[in-house]
Write a protein that holds these residues in place. Sequence first.
Motif, PDB file in Angstrom:
ATOM      1  N   ALA A 140       0.824  -1.204   0.000  1.00  0.00           N
ATOM      2  CA  ALA A 140       0.000   0.000   0.000  1.00  0.00           C
ATOM      3  C   ALA A 140       0.857   1.252   0.000  1.00  0.00           C
ATOM      4  N   MET A 141       0.569   2.146  -0.889  1.00  0.00           N
ATOM      5  CA  MET A 141       1.276   3.421  -1.005  1.00  0.00           C
ATOM      6  C   MET A 141       2.767   3.254  -1.240  1.00  0.00           C
ATOM      7  N   ASP A 142       3.146   2.186  -1.882  1.00  0.00           N
ATOM      8  CA  ASP A 142       4.569   1.945  -2.136  1.00  0.00           C
ATOM      9  C   ASP A 142       5.145   3.095  -2.953  1.00  0.00           C
ATOM     10  N   GLY A 143       6.323   3.586  -2.552  1.00  0.00           N
ATOM     11  CA  GLY A 143       6.898   4.783  -3.161  1.00  0.00           C
ATOM     12  C   GLY A 143       7.190   4.598  -4.636  1.00  0.00           C
ATOM     13  N   SER A 144       6.777   5.512  -5.445  1.00  0.00           N
ATOM     14  CA  SER A 144       7.030   5.470  -6.878  1.00  0.00           C
ATOM     15  C   SER A 144       8.407   6.044  -7.165  1.00  0.00           C
ATOM     16  N   LEU A 145       8.852   5.861  -8.410  1.00  0.00           N
ATOM     17  CA  LEU A 145      10.133   6.436  -8.811  1.00  0.00           C
ATOM     18  C   LEU A 145      10.074   7.957  -8.741  1.00  0.00           C
ATOM     19  N   GLU A 146       8.914   8.498  -9.075  1.00  0.00           N
ATOM     20  CA  GLU A 146       8.764   9.953  -9.037  1.00  0.00           C
ATOM     21  C   GLU A 146       8.966  10.494  -7.626  1.00  0.00           C
ATOM     22  N   THR A 147       8.380   9.807  -6.635  1.00  0.00           N
ATOM     23  CA  THR A 147       8.548  10.218  -5.239  1.00  0.00           C
ATOM     24  C   THR A 147      10.011  10.149  -4.832  1.00  0.00           C
ATOM     25  N   SER A 148      10.689   9.074  -5.237  1.00  0.00           N
ATOM     26  CA  SER A 148      12.103   8.904  -4.897  1.00  0.00           C
ATOM     27  C   SER A 148      12.965   9.983  -5.522  1.00  0.00           C
ATOM     28  N   TYR A 149      12.651  10.327  -6.785  1.00  0.00           N
ATOM     29  CA  TYR A 149      13.430  11.364  -7.463  1.00  0.00           C
ATOM     30  C   TYR A 149      13.242  12.727  -6.790  1.00  0.00           C
ATOM     31  N   ILE A 150      11.998  13.026  -6.426  1.00  0.00           N
ATOM     32  CA  ILE A 150      11.731  14.297  -5.749  1.00  0.00           C
ATOM     33  C   ILE A 150      12.465  14.363  -4.415  1.00  0.00           C
ATOM     34  N   ALA A 151      12.378  13.262  -3.641  1.00  0.00           N
ATOM     35  CA  ALA A 151      13.060  13.205  -2.346  1.00  0.00           C
ATOM     36  C   ALA A 151      14.570  13.330  -2.511  1.00  0.00           C
ATOM     37  N   SER A 152      15.103  12.667  -3.541  1.00  0.00           N
ATOM     38  CA  SER A 152      16.547  12.741  -3.799  1.00  0.00           C
ATOM     39  C   SER A 152      16.965  14.158  -4.168  1.00  0.00           C
ATOM     40  N   GLY A 153      16.135  14.829  -4.985  1.00  0.00           N
ATOM     41  CA  GLY A 153      16.430  16.207  -5.370  1.00  0.00           C
ATOM     42  C   GLY A 153      16.445  17.136  -4.179  1.00  0.00           C
ATOM     43  N   ILE A 154      15.442  16.979  -3.301  1.00  0.00           N
ATOM     44  CA  ILE A 154      15.399  17.797  -2.083  1.00  0.00           C
ATOM     45  C   ILE A 154      16.629  17.517  -1.220  1.00  0.00           C
ATOM     46  N   GLY A 155      17.001  16.228  -1.134  1.00  0.00           N
ATOM     47  CA  GLY A 155      18.174  15.854  -0.343  1.00  0.00           C
ATOM     48  C   GLY A 155      19.445  16.491  -0.858  1.00  0.00           C
ATOM     49  N   ILE A 156      19.604  16.556  -2.187  1.00  0.00           N
ATOM     50  CA  ILE A 156      20.800  17.174  -2.779  1.00  0.00           C
ATOM     51  C   ILE A 156      20.863  18.657  -2.439  1.00  0.00           C
ATOM     52  N   VAL A 157      19.731  19.349  -2.565  1.00  0.00           N
ATOM     53  CA  VAL A 157      19.687  20.783  -2.253  1.00  0.00           C
ATOM     54  C   VAL A 157      20.028  21.034  -0.790  1.00  0.00           C
ATOM     55  N   ILE A 158      19.446  20.222   0.108  1.00  0.00           N
ATOM     56  CA  ILE A 158      19.707  20.395   1.538  1.00  0.00           C
ATOM     57  C   ILE A 158      21.169  20.103   1.855  1.00  0.00           C
ATOM     58  N   ASN A 159      21.734  19.092   1.202  1.00  0.00           N
ATOM     59  CA  ASN A 159      23.152  18.774   1.422  1.00  0.00           C
ATOM     60  C   ASN A 159      24.052  19.935   1.029  1.00  0.00           C
ATOM     61  N   ILE A 160      23.731  20.606  -0.070  1.00  0.00           N
ATOM     62  CA  ILE A 160      24.517  21.769  -0.499  1.00  0.00           C
ATOM     63  C   ILE A 160      24.423  22.889   0.536  1.00  0.00           C
TER      64      ILE A 160
END
Length: 309
Positions: free
Chosen positions: A72-92
């Motif tokens: 149920a509600m298993d994360g899609s690739l789109e969700t993972s990409y968005i989360a990864s993008g946010i993570g990169i910005v926060i890391n910078i």
Amino acid sequence: MNNYIEPRLRRDFGGVITAYFDFLKGDHKNLFKVFLTYNFIFIIILFVTNYIADSGLSSVVALANGTYMDQAMDGSLETSYIASGIGIVINIIVILLNASLAGVYLRLYERDREGNPNYKEVFHYAKKKLGGMFLIVLIGGIAFIPIWIVIVICAITVVGIIAIPLILIAYATWVGLSMFAFAYDEHMDAVAALGKGWEMLFSKFWKAVGVSFVTSILIYLASTLFQLLPVLIVAFYGYNSAEDNVELESNIFIKAVEFFFYAINSILGSLTFFLIMLVMGYLYFNLHETKYNVFLKNRIAKLGVRDEE
């Protein structure tokens, strides 16, 4: 009790490393206070986005509800990409922030000649350096392109392969010294800081890369040991559990430990960079004093004034 460890003294290779760890020992409580105060919100965002990117949104919901829902509600690739993008910005942002905090912290530490600089004053000056710090990171990133070409060429020969780690360490040390120089000096611009970092690196090249390498390895080893804790917990639980691999993968306790792992990883990733930037500070001071003898000349001048009096 004053735990001040003078950073500007001329020290040998081992002396720089010893002085740095003495500094950490004397000021560690205030350092962690500064780090946690201004990194806390970013750390929370980092470990949530990293966890979602790798495990999916369903795992977060399951942990919140106390159950684990496999499909149920298993994360899609789109969700993972968005989360990864946010993570990169926060890391910078975290890199820019912690480089600025480390440089300003040592500036105030040296100015007052005592430990525990005020955390609010540290941030007051550090936030003014974020824009220029971004420019240094950007230029440093562009400068890595020719370095990458050199690394690819070096990979052709055995001697070149051996030289690759040295090139990478020298590059990281140059960028680290430049970031510290910019944060430390109130009047230095970003481009001048890159030149200063280059000058300091090659003023005592082997000492610079040696101190950078040894202290970074020690810090990363300590960080890795802490990150192994969740792995050991899972291994112990799995060894003493009657459940098979499929049941273990859907076990809420295992998922909670996994979440705990991402939390520790996010904290230690940010803290490791902050500590390494403080290493760059003690290294920068030492290289600068070895080249220019500013601190020694000032001490001699003060002694001369006292003798005249």
